[in-house]
Design an enzyme around this catalytic site. Structure first.
Site, PDB file in Angstrom:
ATOM      1  N   HIS A   1      -6.258  -5.542 -10.128  1.00  0.00           N
ATOM      2  CA  HIS A   1      -5.292  -5.392  -9.185  1.00  0.00           C
ATOM      3  C   HIS A   1      -5.770  -4.498  -7.692  1.00  0.00           C
ATOM      4  O   HIS A   1      -5.724  -5.620  -7.150  1.00  0.00           O
ATOM      5  CB  HIS A   1      -5.196  -4.001 -10.050  1.00  0.00           C
ATOM      6  CG  HIS A   1      -4.110  -2.950  -8.984  1.00  0.00           C
ATOM      7  ND1 HIS A   1      -3.276  -1.889 -10.467  1.00  0.00           N
ATOM      8  CD2 HIS A   1      -2.956  -3.524  -8.744  1.00  0.00           C
ATOM      9  CE1 HIS A   1      -2.520  -1.366  -9.362  1.00  0.00           C
ATOM     10  NE2 HIS A   1      -1.743  -2.842  -8.509  1.00  0.00           N
TER      11      HIS A   1
ATOM     12  N   ASP B   1     -11.857  -0.458 -16.334  1.00  0.00           N
ATOM     13  CA  ASP B   1     -12.270  -1.916 -17.011  1.00  0.00           C
ATOM     14  C   ASP B   1     -10.309  -2.692 -17.536  1.00  0.00           C
ATOM     15  O   ASP B   1      -9.086  -2.205 -17.005  1.00  0.00           O
ATOM     16  CB  ASP B   1     -12.043  -1.401 -19.290  1.00  0.00           C
ATOM     17  CG  ASP B   1     -13.390  -1.426 -19.326  1.00  0.00           C
ATOM     18  OD1 ASP B   1     -13.889  -0.704 -20.113  1.00  0.00           O
ATOM     19  OD2 ASP B   1     -14.136  -1.602 -18.017  1.00  0.00           O
TER      20      ASP B   1
ATOM     21  N   TYR C   1     -26.149  16.656   7.365  1.00  0.00           N
ATOM     22  CA  TYR C   1     -25.999  15.785   8.059  1.00  0.00           C
ATOM     23  C   TYR C   1     -23.986  16.830   9.199  1.00  0.00           C
ATOM     24  O   TYR C   1     -24.065  17.204   8.201  1.00  0.00           O
ATOM     25  CB  TYR C   1     -25.407  14.359   7.315  1.00  0.00           C
ATOM     26  CG  TYR C   1     -24.358  13.929   8.132  1.00  0.00           C
ATOM     27  CD1 TYR C   1     -24.924  12.602   8.180  1.00  0.00           C
ATOM     28  CD2 TYR C   1     -23.366  14.388   8.356  1.00  0.00           C
ATOM     29  CE1 TYR C   1     -23.908  11.732   9.257  1.00  0.00           C
ATOM     30  CE2 TYR C   1     -22.359  12.615   9.049  1.00  0.00           C
ATOM     31  CZ  TYR C   1     -22.397  11.711   9.481  1.00  0.00           C
ATOM     32  OH  TYR C   1     -22.521  10.510  10.146  1.00  0.00           O
TER      33      TYR C   1
ATOM     34  N   SER D   1       6.341   1.553  -6.438  1.00  0.00           N
ATOM     35  CA  SER D   1       6.221   1.461  -7.831  1.00  0.00           C
ATOM     36  C   SER D   1       5.048   1.735  -8.741  1.00  0.00           C
ATOM     37  O   SER D   1       4.940   2.097  -9.510  1.00  0.00           O
ATOM     38  CB  SER D   1       6.061   0.305  -7.170  1.00  0.00           C
ATOM     39  OG  SER D   1       5.653  -0.375  -7.313  1.00  0.00           O
ATOM     40  N   ASP D   2       3.549   2.598  -7.520  1.00  0.00           N
ATOM     41  CA  ASP D   2       2.091   3.159  -8.330  1.00  0.00           C
ATOM     42  C   ASP D   2       2.849   4.454  -8.834  1.00  0.00           C
ATOM     43  O   ASP D   2       1.603   5.431  -8.217  1.00  0.00           O
ATOM     44  CB  ASP D   2       1.396   2.463  -6.839  1.00  0.00           C
ATOM     45  CG  ASP D   2       1.105   0.851  -7.373  1.00  0.00           C
ATOM     46  OD1 ASP D   2       1.234   0.487  -8.002  1.00  0.00           O
ATOM     47  OD2 ASP D   2       1.189   0.518  -6.095  1.00  0.00           O
TER      48      ASP D   2
ATOM     49  N   HIS E   1      -3.992  -2.921  -1.347  1.00  0.00           N
ATOM     50  CA  HIS E   1      -4.721  -3.554  -1.423  1.00  0.00           C
ATOM     51  C   HIS E   1      -5.771  -5.260  -0.251  1.00  0.00           C
ATOM     52  O   HIS E   1      -5.975  -6.300   0.046  1.00  0.00           O
ATOM     53  CB  HIS E   1      -3.873  -4.898  -1.962  1.00  0.00           C
ATOM     54  CG  HIS E   1      -2.946  -4.625  -3.457  1.00  0.00           C
ATOM     55  ND1 HIS E   1      -2.999  -5.273  -4.392  1.00  0.00           N
ATOM     56  CD2 HIS E   1      -2.468  -4.129  -3.714  1.00  0.00           C
ATOM     57  CE1 HIS E   1      -2.572  -5.022  -5.236  1.00  0.00           C
ATOM     58  NE2 HIS E   1      -1.385  -4.347  -4.624  1.00  0.00           N
TER      59      HIS E   1
ATOM     60  N   GLY F   1       0.623  -1.630  -0.151  1.00  0.00           N
ATOM     61  CA  GLY F   1       0.081   0.718   0.195  1.00  0.00           C
ATOM     62  C   GLY F   1       0.962   1.522  -0.003  1.00  0.00           C
ATOM     63  O   GLY F   1       2.416   1.189   0.168  1.00  0.00           O
ATOM     64  N   ASN F   2       0.696   2.259  -0.424  1.00  0.00           N
ATOM     65  CA  ASN F   2       0.744   4.129  -0.554  1.00  0.00           C
ATOM     66  C   ASN F   2       0.050   4.594  -0.246  1.00  0.00           C
ATOM     67  O   ASN F   2      -1.233   4.586  -0.630  1.00  0.00           O
ATOM     68  CB  ASN F   2       1.649   3.574  -1.671  1.00  0.00           C
ATOM     69  CG  ASN F   2       1.709   2.974  -2.907  1.00  0.00           C
ATOM     70  OD1 ASN F   2       0.489   3.668  -3.312  1.00  0.00           O
ATOM     71  ND2 ASN F   2       1.379   2.242  -3.552  1.00  0.00           N
TER      72      ASN F   2
END
Length: 239
Positions: free
Chosen positions: A175, A134, A233, A89-90, A111, A42-43
């Protein structure tokens, strides 16, 4: 510009980046705290729009070893401006989202198990309306996979006419989820909400395989009471 003014400007940018690194560090540390990541999967990033610089978690560093000083500074051309470590890497996906959605200030990728399960199944999460990108083509995967993931998300939002402020998350097929917000903290909040919605939808379908989406008027009511122009709210006197 005089040398003295240049020095002042450099100091202001340095101070801004130190603040942003701290905020991005804290937001990244929220991911394991909320159970959104396993190991280093994660990041979080956040951007300073005035300078065009964003800060992101370094790649593959364990959360228990992470420090604010390890955060990596990038520009919107994909160049590393500051930092001893490689960025996530993302990073290329974050970059494309920042360029395409100028109203967002922070991005989260995880993830998390339930949201990722919906993504891997190639399904929207019923009732909530989270957009699903997609699948990438073979050529897009082999050539700049992370950058093309960003392009794909952007193109899907344009195709569906979705407002990234109104739909602050996406499921990338095969992904996982990306979420964003006005800053890193709000992006993490939206990632947590996404995971909880994914979990509830999974359980609801397990309990009742014939379940139908909630009536549209009910969905609209719950959305507009919090986000519409006449939203009521929460408390107006509290910040």
């Amino acid at each position: 510009m005089s040398e003295s003014w240049q020095a002042v400007e450099r100091n202001e940018i340095k101070y801004m980046l130190e603040e942003l690194k701290q905020k991005v560090y804290e937001a990244n540390m929220d991911l394991p705290r909320y159970g959104l990541v396993t190991f280093t999967w994660g990041n979080v990033s956040a951007i300073d729009r005035e300078s065009g610089l964003f800060v992101i978690k370094p790649s593959g560093v364990d959360y228990d070893k992470l420090t604010p000083e390890m955060m990596v500074v990038m520009d919107l051309n994909g160049n590393k401006v500051e930092g001893d470590l490689n960025p996530s890497s993302d990073t290329a996906t974050h970059l494309e989202l920042y360029k395409a959605f100028p109203e967002i200030g922070g991005i989260v990728h995880t993830h998390s198990s339930y949201a990722t399960s919906w993504a891997q199944a190639g399904r929207d999460i019923p009732c909530y309306g989270t957009t699903q990108a997609d699948c990438l083509t073979k050529e897009e995967i082999e050539d700049a996979y992370e950058e093309n993931t960003g392009h794909l998300i952007v193109n899907e939002f344009k195709r569906l006419g979705k407002d990234p402020k109104a739909v602050p998350a996406v499921l990338c097929k095969n992904h996982g989820p990306f979420a964003w917000g006005k800053d890193a903290k709000e992006a993490v909040h939206n990632a947590v909400v996404l995971e909880e919605v994914a979990k509830m939808a999974y359980r609801a379908e397990t309990i009742n395989p014939r379940i139908q989406p909630a009536p549209q008027e009910l969905q609209d009511k719950h959305y507009l009471r919090k986000h519409g122009k006449n939203a009521y709210y929460g408390q107006t006197t509290l910040k």
